[in-house]
Motif scaffolding. Structure first.
Motif, PDB file in Angstrom:
ATOM      1  N   LEU A  53       1.024  -1.162  -0.090  1.00 28.23           N
ATOM      2  CA  LEU A  53      -0.158   0.084   0.021  1.00 28.23           C
ATOM      3  C   LEU A  53       0.937   1.441   0.000  1.00 28.23           C
ATOM      4  O   LEU A  53       0.563   2.183  -0.716  1.00 28.23           O
ATOM      5  N   ALA A  54       1.981   1.068   0.830  1.00 26.78           N
ATOM      6  CA  ALA A  54       2.761   2.419   0.872  1.00 26.78           C
ATOM      7  C   ALA A  54       3.174   2.854  -0.564  1.00 26.78           C
ATOM      8  O   ALA A  54       3.249   4.063  -0.776  1.00 26.78           O
ATOM      9  N   PHE A  55       3.754   1.953  -1.235  1.00 26.20           N
ATOM     10  CA  PHE A  55       4.259   2.296  -2.689  1.00 26.20           C
ATOM     11  C   PHE A  55       3.031   2.615  -3.475  1.00 26.20           C
ATOM     12  O   PHE A  55       3.608   3.233  -4.490  1.00 26.20           O
ATOM     13  N   ILE A  56       2.046   1.536  -3.530  1.00 25.29           N
ATOM     14  CA  ILE A  56       0.995   2.213  -4.506  1.00 25.29           C
ATOM     15  C   ILE A  56       0.307   3.615  -4.325  1.00 25.29           C
ATOM     16  O   ILE A  56       0.262   4.308  -5.040  1.00 25.29           O
ATOM     17  N   LEU A  57       0.589   4.118  -3.042  1.00 26.15           N
ATOM     18  CA  LEU A  57      -0.207   5.384  -2.768  1.00 26.15           C
ATOM     19  C   LEU A  57       0.798   6.374  -3.218  1.00 26.15           C
ATOM     20  O   LEU A  57       0.726   7.300  -3.858  1.00 26.15           O
ATOM     21  N   ALA A  58       2.094   6.049  -3.059  1.00 22.96           N
ATOM     22  CA  ALA A  58       3.223   6.954  -3.490  1.00 22.96           C
ATOM     23  C   ALA A  58       3.178   6.992  -5.167  1.00 22.96           C
ATOM     24  O   ALA A  58       3.338   8.073  -5.720  1.00 22.96           O
ATOM     25  N   ASP A  59       2.907   5.929  -5.560  1.00 24.81           N
ATOM     26  CA  ASP A  59       2.921   6.027  -7.089  1.00 24.81           C
ATOM     27  C   ASP A  59       1.752   6.585  -7.668  1.00 24.81           C
ATOM     28  O   ASP A  59       1.432   6.850  -9.027  1.00 24.81           O
ATOM     29  N   ASN A  60       0.578   6.624  -7.023  1.00 27.36           N
ATOM     30  CA  ASN A  60      -0.766   7.318  -7.291  1.00 27.36           C
ATOM     31  C   ASN A  60      -0.807   8.830  -6.662  1.00 27.36           C
ATOM     32  O   ASN A  60      -1.772   9.476  -6.626  1.00 27.36           O
ATOM     33  N   GLY A  61       0.453   9.606  -6.573  1.00 26.87           N
ATOM     34  CA  GLY A  61       0.414  10.865  -6.127  1.00 26.87           C
ATOM     35  C   GLY A  61       0.324  11.355  -4.834  1.00 26.87           C
ATOM     36  O   GLY A  61       0.320  12.494  -4.572  1.00 26.87           O
ATOM     37  N   TYR A  62       0.479  10.278  -3.752  1.00 23.92           N
ATOM     38  CA  TYR A  62       0.521  10.688  -2.400  1.00 23.92           C
ATOM     39  C   TYR A  62       1.808  10.881  -1.811  1.00 23.92           C
ATOM     40  O   TYR A  62       2.790  10.355  -2.335  1.00 23.92           O
ATOM     41  N   ASP A  63       1.947  11.981  -0.818  1.00 27.22           N
ATOM     42  CA  ASP A  63       3.308  12.092  -0.125  1.00 27.22           C
ATOM     43  C   ASP A  63       3.109  11.071   1.304  1.00 27.22           C
ATOM     44  O   ASP A  63       2.128  11.427   2.109  1.00 27.22           O
ATOM     45  N   HIS A 109       1.482  17.514   9.422  1.00 24.78           N
ATOM     46  CA  HIS A 109       0.914  18.941   9.281  1.00 24.78           C
ATOM     47  C   HIS A 109       1.631  20.029   8.916  1.00 24.78           C
ATOM     48  O   HIS A 109       1.366  20.798   8.058  1.00 24.78           O
ATOM     49  N   ASN A 110       2.572  20.195   9.975  1.00 27.92           N
ATOM     50  CA  ASN A 110       3.402  21.434   9.907  1.00 27.92           C
ATOM     51  C   ASN A 110       4.230  21.324   8.768  1.00 27.92           C
ATOM     52  O   ASN A 110       4.618  22.303   8.200  1.00 27.92           O
ATOM     53  N   GLN A 111       4.776  20.346   8.380  1.00 29.70           N
ATOM     54  CA  GLN A 111       5.901  20.091   7.106  1.00 29.70           C
ATOM     55  C   GLN A 111       5.195  20.494   5.961  1.00 29.70           C
ATOM     56  O   GLN A 111       5.711  20.775   4.932  1.00 29.70           O
ATOM     57  N   THR A 112       3.850  19.677   5.843  1.00 28.32           N
ATOM     58  CA  THR A 112       3.354  20.266   4.438  1.00 28.32           C
ATOM     59  C   THR A 112       2.421  20.991   4.242  1.00 28.32           C
ATOM     60  O   THR A 112       1.945  21.817   3.371  1.00 28.32           O
ATOM     61  N   GLY A 113       1.636  21.741   5.484  1.00 32.34           N
ATOM     62  CA  GLY A 113       0.857  22.706   5.523  1.00 32.34           C
ATOM     63  C   GLY A 113      -0.735  22.334   4.862  1.00 32.34           C
ATOM     64  O   GLY A 113      -1.374  22.935   4.637  1.00 32.34           O
ATOM     65  N   LYS A 115      -4.020  19.264   5.302  1.00 33.08           N
ATOM     66  CA  LYS A 115      -4.731  18.088   6.117  1.00 33.08           C
ATOM     67  C   LYS A 115      -4.141  16.891   5.579  1.00 33.08           C
ATOM     68  O   LYS A 115      -3.868  16.632   4.595  1.00 33.08           O
ATOM     69  N   LEU A 116      -4.533  15.832   6.519  1.00 31.95           N
ATOM     70  CA  LEU A 116      -3.910  14.607   6.197  1.00 31.95           C
ATOM     71  C   LEU A 116      -5.051  13.576   5.768  1.00 31.95           C
ATOM     72  O   LEU A 116      -6.077  13.715   6.545  1.00 31.95           O
ATOM     73  N   THR A 141      -7.704  16.397   9.673  1.00 33.91           N
ATOM     74  CA  THR A 141      -7.893  15.123   8.860  1.00 33.91           C
ATOM     75  C   THR A 141      -8.962  15.224   7.684  1.00 33.91           C
ATOM     76  O   THR A 141     -10.052  15.935   8.016  1.00 33.91           O
ATOM     77  N   LYS A 142      -8.425  14.979   6.439  1.00 38.65           N
ATOM     78  CA  LYS A 142      -9.367  14.748   5.178  1.00 38.65           C
ATOM     79  C   LYS A 142     -10.306  13.777   5.329  1.00 38.65           C
ATOM     80  O   LYS A 142     -11.350  13.846   5.045  1.00 38.65           O
ATOM     81  N   SER A 143      -9.755  12.371   5.609  1.00 40.53           N
ATOM     82  CA  SER A 143     -10.535  11.389   5.645  1.00 40.53           C
ATOM     83  C   SER A 143      -9.601  10.210   6.591  1.00 40.53           C
ATOM     84  O   SER A 143      -8.413  10.352   6.275  1.00 40.53           O
ATOM     85  N   ALA A 144     -10.435   9.194   6.795  1.00 39.45           N
ATOM     86  CA  ALA A 144      -9.490   7.981   7.414  1.00 39.45           C
ATOM     87  C   ALA A 144     -10.107   6.782   7.175  1.00 39.45           C
ATOM     88  O   ALA A 144     -11.284   6.465   6.809  1.00 39.45           O
ATOM     89  N   ALA A 145      -9.261   5.841   6.319  1.00 38.37           N
ATOM     90  CA  ALA A 145      -9.520   4.578   6.162  1.00 38.37           C
ATOM     91  C   ALA A 145      -8.804   3.547   7.362  1.00 38.37           C
ATOM     92  O   ALA A 145      -7.780   3.439   7.787  1.00 38.37           O
ATOM     93  N   LEU A 146      -9.713   2.779   8.023  1.00 36.96           N
ATOM     94  CA  LEU A 146      -9.654   1.740   9.022  1.00 36.96           C
ATOM     95  C   LEU A 146      -9.528   0.376   8.396  1.00 36.96           C
ATOM     96  O   LEU A 146     -10.746  -0.216   8.262  1.00 36.96           O
ATOM     97  N   LEU A 147      -8.499  -0.522   8.480  1.00 36.31           N
ATOM     98  CA  LEU A 147      -8.456  -1.598   7.938  1.00 36.31           C
ATOM     99  C   LEU A 147      -8.493  -2.612   9.150  1.00 36.31           C
ATOM    100  O   LEU A 147      -7.735  -2.560  10.184  1.00 36.31           O
TER     101      LEU A 147
END
Length: 349
Positions: A53-63, A109-113, A115-116, A141-147
């Motif tokens: 998931l971490a790599f998939i998110l990075a490849d899809n434009g997420y920090d 949040h402080n590093q990116t300015g 919401k997460l 928080t923008k949204s939260a996914a809970l697995l």
């Protein structure tokens, strides 16, 4: 790795994947991934880049930011204590809610300015749910996914976990002076062996005994997992989770003495975390499975009952027949089963 210091002095390590394979740095939204019990940030990268998931998110434009709770390999520092000091381990998941998660959240949040977005697994879902119920972190928080969401544990079908809770195994460890729970510790191993002698408890596959029959994990992934996990946690944290199994509620740590509870909380019993107080407009994605021995279907339904007044367009619930606890983060087919729907949820305005 960056280091973040909590308000109670713990120094947490965080890993970051700022860009994916496209190397495009433009307009990347921050997302924090938080691991479960006895795990750390490696949870999200055990498989190939196309399956993790971490790599998939990075490849899809997420920090992508990867959190590590106190006591894990990357988070054993403290401003005044050594991890060899018993006092270092005097905490439960209450402190993960009060200190660790806010420290990591606020740093990103402080590093990116911005919401997460948040993704939690197992204990990482409990941290978020408890924080949200106290109105913490909601405004960033923008949204939260809970697995495999953990709120209630009263019906967890893991015989090993239930037996350990019923016979106060963690409390016995604490009374013996054991403050850190880590693989290979002789005293912990002896106590675990005693539980494994109970009828119907099969410890030949310890992962399945604790988490349930995971359906879709490659043997090579299990090998990588066992090379890296379990990570350390505090005995007191296990005591707290055992209280949840026995009592069936979501409360702060019970000191087992009315006067001591009063000293800590101003009342004779520990305060409850009220899941009905989670803001009704925070977008939530909940994904759970039939075969999970920790995030039980009935317990998840209790959580969903608490969320019955949640805004309908802000709550997505996914149920997977053959998945168990670890399938959600390391199954070979998790991308198509879990992550594609999760990504669609994250993209929802």
């Amino acid at each position: 790795m960056v280091q973040v210091t909590t308000k109670d002095g713990y120094i947490l390590g965080m890993q970051r994947i700022p860009v994916g394979r496209s190397n495009n740095t433009a307009n990347r939204s921050p997302i924090l991934l938080q691991h479960g019990m006895l795990m750390d940030a490696a949870t999200w990268v055990f498989n190939s880049p196309n399956e993790s998931l971490a790599f998939i998110l990075a490849d899809n434009g997420y920090d992508v930011w990867l959190g590590n709770n106190r006591g894990t390999k990357s988070s054993r520092g403290h401003t005044s204590l050594s991890a060899n000091d018993p006092a270092y381990w005097e905490w439960t998941w209450d402190q993960l809610v009060t200190y660790d998660l806010p420290a990591m959240y606020e740093y990103v949040h402080n590093q990116t300015g911005q919401k997460l977005y948040y993704v939690g697994h197992s204990l990482g879902t409990l941290q978020a749910l408890a924080a949200f119920s106290e109105q913490k972190l909601v405004n960033i928080t923008k949204s939260a996914a809970l697995l495999t969401p953990i709120a209630y544990l009263g019906h967890a079908p893991s015989l090993l976990s239930r037996t350990a809770a019923t016979f106060y195994l963690a409390e016995r460890m604490y009374s013996f002076g054991i403050r850190e729970v880590v693989a290979g510790l002789q005293d912990v191993g002896k106590l675990l062996e005693s539980v494994c002698q109970f009828p119907l408890i099969d410890c030949t596959n310890l992962i399945a005994a604790i988490t349930g029959p995971n359906c879709c994990i490659k043997p090579s992934t299990i090998e990588a997992l066992l090379d890296h996990a379990p990570q350390s946690t505090s005995t007191k944290n296990l005591v707290h989770l055992s209280q949840m199994v026995r009592q069936g509620n979501i409360a702060m740590y019970d000191y087992g003495d009315e006067s001591e509870n009063k000293a800590h909380y101003g009342q004779s019993t520990p305060p409850l975390y009220d899941m009905t107080r989670i803001p009704k407009d925070i977008p939530l994605f909940l994904s759970y499975g039939q075969n999970d021995a920790l995030s039980d279907v009935y317990d998840v339904q209790l959580l969903l009952d608490n969320l019955k007044n949640h805004q309908k367009d802000k709550l997505v619930v996914q149920y997977i027949d053959d998945y168990s606890h670890l399938d959600f983060v390391i199954a070979a087919n998790a991308k198509s089963i879990v992550y594609d729907p999760l990504m669609a949820f994250l993209r929802t305005p």
